[in-house]
Motif scaffolding. Structure first.
Motif, short mmCIF file in Angstrom:
data_model
loop_
_atom_site.label_atom_id
_atom_site.label_comp_id
_atom_site.label_asym_id
_atom_site.label_seq_id
_atom_site.Cartn_x
_atom_site.Cartn_y
_atom_site.Cartn_z
N LYS A 2 -9.50 11.88 -6.50
CA LYS A 2 -9.02 12.68 -7.63
C LYS A 2 -7.66 13.28 -7.28
O LYS A 2 -7.51 13.96 -6.27
N SER A 25 0.98 7.35 -10.48
CA SER A 25 0.65 5.98 -10.86
C SER A 25 0.63 5.03 -9.66
O SER A 25 0.09 3.93 -9.74
N GLU A 28 -3.79 3.82 -5.92
CA GLU A 28 -4.76 2.82 -6.40
C GLU A 28 -6.13 3.47 -6.56
O GLU A 28 -6.54 4.31 -5.75
N ASN A 29 -6.84 3.06 -7.60
CA ASN A 29 -8.21 3.50 -7.84
C ASN A 29 -8.35 5.02 -7.83
O ASN A 29 -9.28 5.56 -7.23
N ALA A 30 -7.42 5.69 -8.47
CA ALA A 30 -7.44 7.15 -8.49
C ALA A 30 -7.70 7.66 -9.90
O ALA A 30 -7.28 7.07 -10.88
N GLU A 31 -8.41 8.77 -9.94
CA GLU A 31 -8.59 9.51 -11.19
C GLU A 31 -7.48 10.56 -11.21
O GLU A 31 -7.39 11.39 -10.31
N SER A 175 -2.64 8.42 1.10
CA SER A 175 -3.84 7.62 0.84
C SER A 175 -4.61 7.38 2.14
O SER A 175 -5.84 7.44 2.16
N SER A 179 -8.37 8.70 2.91
CA SER A 179 -9.48 7.79 3.21
C SER A 179 -10.17 8.20 4.52
O SER A 179 -11.37 8.05 4.65
N GLU A 182 -12.46 11.16 3.67
CA GLU A 182 -13.63 10.80 2.89
C GLU A 182 -14.76 10.24 3.76
O GLU A 182 -15.90 10.20 3.32
#
Length: 183
Positions: A2, A25, A28-31, A175, A179, A182
């Protein structure tokens, strides 16, 4: 992941909002949620007002958005070498919420752009000094000078290849950090 993208300007045509939107933008693969300072208009901060009325709900709402984010992208407009009045007022009110640091240690990419050659370096320097005192976990900074020459408004992206690559490297760095966190 997010991402909360914050443009520290209340201009409807904010170049910093264009920059932060483009930066978001690239993930990648982000809300992605973009914050508009106009949605957080509050009375001008003063201590007496806080005592009488408390912290406005808009400041609490922004704090909640910050707490829900994995990454903050903050693009600050520069007004006379520092933050815009709109951003500063939101920052001041949010700093008054009891038992919290404004940025809550969320990893942050701090950015600025301007029409001139310094690209908002004054506001970046001010924020780099101030934000860590308020829970700012600044992972990187990015400045885009000469916005009108280095940003393709039609395609909404950085047109200067060197500066575009610099921003993309920052995004990759954040990113990678996210990762790891997470896991």
């Amino acid at each position: 992941m997010k991402i909360l993208a914050i443009a520290g300007s209340n201009s409807e045509t904010s170049i910093n909002k264009q920059l932060v939107t483009y930066a978001a933008s690239l993930f990648e693969n982000a809300e992605i949620e973009t914050v508009d300072m106009n949605d957080f208009e509050m009375p001008l901060y003063k201590h007496q007002r806080e005592v009488e009325s408390g912290v406005p709900q808009q400041a609490v709402d922004l704090a909640s958005k910050i707490d829900g984010a994995h990454v903050l992208l903050v693009a600050l407009s520069e007004h006379n070498g520092t933050y815009s009045a709109a951003f500063k007022n939101v920052f001041d009110w949010t700093s008054r919420i009891k038992n919290r640091a404004v940025w809550n240690e969320v990893p942050m990419l701090l950015m600025s752009t301007a029409p001139g050659g310094r690209g908002g370096l004054g506001v970046l320097e001010a924020a780099e000094k101030r934000f860590p005192l308020h829970g700012g976990n600044i992972v990187g900074t990015f400045s885009l000078p000469f916005f009108n020459d280095n940003f393709d408004k039609e395609n909404q992206k950085i047109s200067n290849e060197e500066k575009d690559n610099e921003l993309k490297e920052m995004v990759q760095k954040i990113s990678a950090i996210e990762s790891i966190l997470e896991k």
